[in-house]
Design an enzyme around this catalytic site. Sequence first.
Site, PDB file in Angstrom:
ATOM      1  CG  HIS A   1      50.468  63.101 -22.093  1.00 34.13           C
ATOM      2  ND1 HIS A   1      50.862  62.960 -20.775  1.00 34.13           N
ATOM      3  CD2 HIS A   1      50.710  64.392 -22.416  1.00 34.13           C
ATOM      4  CE1 HIS A   1      51.302  64.122 -20.318  1.00 34.13           C
ATOM      5  NE2 HIS A   1      51.215  65.001 -21.296  1.00 34.13           N
TER       6      HIS A   1
ATOM      7  CE1 TYR B   1      51.089  56.183 -12.660  1.00 32.11           C
ATOM      8  CE2 TYR B   1      51.692  56.658 -14.940  1.00 32.11           C
ATOM      9  CZ  TYR B   1      50.762  56.681 -13.913  1.00 32.11           C
ATOM     10  OH  TYR B   1      49.513  57.200 -14.139  1.00 32.11           O
TER      11      TYR B   1
ATOM     12  CE  LYS C   1      42.189  53.492 -16.003  1.00 33.94           C
ATOM     13  NZ  LYS C   1      42.177  54.082 -17.342  1.00 33.94           N
TER      14      LYS C   1
ATOM     15  N   PRO D   1      45.075  56.343  -6.800  1.00 32.37           N
ATOM     16  CG  PRO D   1      46.428  58.077  -6.040  1.00 32.37           C
ATOM     17  CD  PRO D   1      45.576  56.942  -5.555  1.00 32.37           C
TER      18      PRO D   1
ATOM     19  CE1 TYR E   1      48.146  55.558 -16.771  1.00 31.62           C
ATOM     20  CE2 TYR E   1      47.872  56.853 -18.777  1.00 31.62           C
ATOM     21  CZ  TYR E   1      48.264  56.758 -17.456  1.00 31.62           C
ATOM     22  OH  TYR E   1      48.770  57.859 -16.814  1.00 31.62           O
TER      23      TYR E   1
END
Length: 404
Positions: free
Chosen positions: A75, A204, A300, A296, A396
């Site tokens: 990704h 998200y 991580k 979550p 991220y």
Amino acid sequence: MQSIKTNVAIIGAGPSGLLLGQLLAKQGIDNIIIERVAADYILGRIRAGILEQGLVDLLHEADVYQRMDEEGHVHDGFAISYYGKAYRIDLHELTEGKTVMCYGQTEVTRDLMAARKTSGLSTYYSSSNVTLHGIETAHPCVTFEQDGVSYKLECDYIAGCDGFHGVSRQSIPADKREEFERVYPFGWLGVLSDTPPVADELIYCKTERGFALASMRSSTRSRYYLQVPLSDKVEQWDDQRFWDELKLRLPPESAASLVTGPSIEKSIAPLRSFVCEPMQLGKLFLVGDAAHIVPPTGAKGLNLAASDVAILYRLLNKEYNENQANASQRYSELALSRVWQAERFSWWMSNMLHDFKDDAGKANNMDQKTFERFMKSELDFYLNSKAGQKVIAEQYVGLPYPEI
């Protein structure tokens, strides 16, 4: 009692224990794993699926990467939908080429189990009465029972990779550890389905109805989450109710293209931030969820366990193969420096994207409306600024592992 010996006793056959064992074995450091449940039970756990570049590299170092490279999905970015408006965080551009890999934790575990079996390394599954002894002495050991036989495992070191509820952390006396915890006032209702993902990258979603996440495990298997009250039960959420609510929280264009189907797994997970300090005492090292839990939201959990593994494995390699006595005594200091960074990012992502109602304002000593204004201003800045997006992207994809 039957006596056995090894260099490193590993408690727990989840991905962190298996990865540590594989890496140590590659360097000629003998290890035995003791696990309280059966292998099939471990493989039945549904967990995270986003791997940082650091973990991908570590799996290559362990020579357990072939299926991941073939079946995983790289990704280059992900999206944050902010009250219906989607912002794409371009990880590849903002981090000078870094990416993340979508490959389920269950598959990582399956690959590591297969590699351990091929290597002929010892694993004692379905063990009971696992007890750690002499962790502050020069000669620690672990006693346990399996199939009616009692064992005493003598070792140089013990790696506690047995999770939040395991025996390892509890083996450190309460007056020699300090625990930090934040319990969140909601949970994640997760559904796994054999349906194509709604998008090629994760979404998200921050909405007035609460948080949602559109994720995936493969091109044909999807994983979706909804923020729900802790009082909710899975039985209250049949498949139709779940899909209807998810459509209301996804961006309109995504909701229109969502493919629904029967759930093959459904559960509600509470969220917490947790850290135990120190992460070692004497010859015992805490690894992964035994030492820390992250919500979550920032993907991580598994990745933070992997960084613990990388640090501990490299320090032990210096002791066994480079004659650097007591190198492992730096473990807690090095691991915690990265743990708190990941905890902060996961806490920040959770604050930004969830609906806290009255809880967050009270926790931050301000009224709820003031808190909401601060969070809106914060998210507006980060999403509408390339510098802000870069900060999100760098964390991220994963901060660098400490130099050993």
